[in-house]
Design a protein around this motif. Sequence first.
Motif: not given
Length: 287
Positions: A18-23, A25-29
């Motif tokens: 989940p932390w990798w997915l969050l990272a 998503v944040l990089l994409a944003l």
Amino acid sequence: MSAVVAGDRRRTIRRRLPWWLLAVVLLALAFVWVFPFIWMLSASLKSSAEIFAGGLGLVPETLQWENYSRAWEDGNFRVYLLNTVIVTVATVVIVVVRCALAGYVLGRYKFPGSRLVIGILVATLFVPTGYTIIPIVKLSLELGLLDQLSGMILALAGGANVASILIYAGYFRGLPQELEEAAIVDGAGFLRTFSRIMLPLSMPVTATVGILTFLFTWNAFFLPLVFSFSNPALRTVSVGMQAFVGENSTDWPGMAAAGVISLLPIVLLFAFMQRYFVEGIAGAVKS
């Protein structure tokens, strides 16, 4: 043994996934957020035909460095940038001193009508900026300051700056009372206590107010436009963008280069001052 290690590794991966997915998503944003600036930087190095043919492409076929020289010399941005620096620095100094004094009085002293003053200041937040342009221009005209940088500075620095005053007031309210008592024992008066003790302690808040005022003044458009109507040499960078818009065509590469020139000081300022900005906001909110 190897099976146990492999199982532990899989569990670790599942726990961290989940932390990798969050990272991601944040990089994409973050990329979406900064994409307009990256595209403008790319467009400043393209030709007009390449801008329209390339769409959202970011890699120029050939680097058109002459766009910057055209913006700097032909677009007169060397003058507009100097005007903007003068107006912004002077406005920041005036606003910081004025708001620090007002915030110090409202935050440290109790006097009749103090709550009324704060209420009036907060009420001015709901007054549209456009409604104040006419009286500002009329007053500047009567004082003979309409076609001068000094008039533009006073007009930009003369606003209520309610947020800045409240940030200072909240910070000063949280400082220990013993500081002023010690200054009074040493024979310090109001101005000496403020300038020697209180103002140096409020440097994080001063950095925050300075950055906010810098951004507002640097990007101001309506007041500089009005003050430079009859004297184009007084234009700031935001108003100077109009130089690239003609009756029949628009110099998009030159405008993009001018936009990069005007945004670069803001990016550099915030990069060096962001720590003080966050500390000032946090300190004011905590208080």
